[in-house]
Design a protein around this motif. Structure first.
Motif, short mmCIF file in Angstrom:
data_model
loop_
_atom_site.label_atom_id
_atom_site.label_comp_id
_atom_site.label_asym_id
_atom_site.label_seq_id
_atom_site.Cartn_x
_atom_site.Cartn_y
_atom_site.Cartn_z
N ASP A 247 0.83 -1.09 -0.15
CA ASP A 247 0.01 -0.15 -0.19
C ASP A 247 0.97 1.19 -0.10
O ASP A 247 0.60 2.04 -0.56
N ALA A 248 1.90 1.23 0.66
CA ALA A 248 2.83 2.51 0.69
C ALA A 248 3.51 2.53 -0.48
O ALA A 248 3.53 3.83 -1.18
N ILE A 250 2.16 1.85 -3.60
CA ILE A 250 1.10 2.37 -4.42
C ILE A 250 0.93 3.93 -4.26
O ILE A 250 0.61 4.72 -4.93
N SER A 251 0.96 4.11 -2.80
CA SER A 251 0.78 5.42 -2.44
C SER A 251 1.80 6.52 -2.92
O SER A 251 1.55 7.70 -3.35
N GLU A 254 1.28 7.03 -6.45
CA GLU A 254 0.27 8.12 -6.59
C GLU A 254 0.92 9.63 -6.51
O GLU A 254 0.35 10.38 -7.03
N LYS A 255 1.43 9.79 -5.44
CA LYS A 255 1.83 11.02 -4.93
C LYS A 255 2.71 11.79 -5.97
O LYS A 255 2.76 12.70 -6.14
N GLU A 258 0.67 12.61 -8.94
CA GLU A 258 0.32 14.19 -8.89
C GLU A 258 1.32 15.14 -8.73
O GLU A 258 0.92 16.21 -9.19
#
Length: 265
Positions: A247-248, A250-251, A254-255, A258
């Motif tokens: 999850d980390a 993936i985040s 994502e960040k 962005e």
């Protein structure tokens, strides 16, 4: 006339020069590099025997294909003075994170624009390079792809996905370096020397990545192959799941994606 010109002689600029020269794809005497830092130019001239200049205009006026490898925030001030120097048919390859082809086209008007996102392993010819061909005609695409393949694997994507490429493979080496650092520190904590832990950790990551590449299997399938019932690996994986490793990551992608989108603004 130089075959390749490069505006911006930072780490990625050097990776491009090094890849081209070391692969003999382009002779060093057919490359010209510009940068505002004279010391940086002198370094690349000495290392790779390329031509060097502090004049971006000289690069544009004397090169067939031009790499633009400056910082995104410097786009306008770099290209604005050059807009009348570009020629019809020139190819401009942008390495700028977050900057769309359309924005560069508005300033330069005449050259074909290609957008790429390489990563730092391009320094050793093992990069992952996302490419959006933009305004490039079909007959020129293979030529540019061959030029870039000396830096690593080239993957074509729609330009709308280039920010995702930046978040994944552009920033990805840093994520992998952190993971390897963790493996090394874990090994040292359990009694291995730094050298022993480093060699084992680095080869473990190389070998695991090559297994995915060579077998074509999903990572989850290969992970299950290592995980014996009640064995050591499943206990380690349990902790990684508990701590949220996947999850980390993936985040993180994502960040970073962005942030790449924000750079365009």
């Amino acid at each position: 006339m130089f075959k390749v010109g490069l505006i911006g002689a930072g780490n990625m600029g050097e990776a491009i020069v090094r890849g081209l020269v070391n692969s003999n794809t382009v002779k060093s005497t057919e490359i010209i590099v510009s940068d505002i830092d004279r010391n940086r130019i002198d370094t690349l001239v000495e290392r790779y025997n390329v031509a060097g200049t502090t004049s971006n205009k000289r690069v544009v006026e004397n090169s067939q294909t031009i790499f633009l490898a400056v910082k995104p925030k410097d786009l306008q001030k770099t290209l604005e003075p050059l807009k009348d120097s570009f020629k019809e048919g020139q190819i401009l390859i942008s390495v700028l994170a977050g900057i769309p082809v359309e924005k560069i086209q508005e300033i330069t008007d005449r050259p074909y624009i290609v957008r790429i996102m390489p990563n730092t392993p391009a320094l050793i010819g093992e990069g992952a390079i996302g490419i959006a061909y933009g305004t490039l005609p079909e007959e020129k695409k293979e030529e540019i792809k061959k030029l870039l393949q000396v830096l690593g694997t080239v993957v074509e994507v729609d330009e709308s996905l280039m920010d995702a490429v930046t978040g994944l493979s552009g920033s990805g080496p840093a994520y992998v370096f952190m993971f390897i650092e963790g493996l090394i520190q874990g090994g040292i904590k359990q009694g291995l020397s730094h050298q022993q832990a480093r060699e084992l950790a680095v080869q473990t990551v190389i070998g695991a990545a090559m297994m995915i590449k060579e077998t074509g299997e999903h990572p989850a399938v290969l992970r299950d192959m290592v995980s014996s019932p009640a064995g050591t690996t499943i206990h380690g994986l349990h902790v990684l799941e508990e701590k949220g490793l996947k999850d980390a990551v993936i985040s993180a992608v994502e960040k970073a994606t962005e942030r790449s989108r924000q750079l365009a603004k």
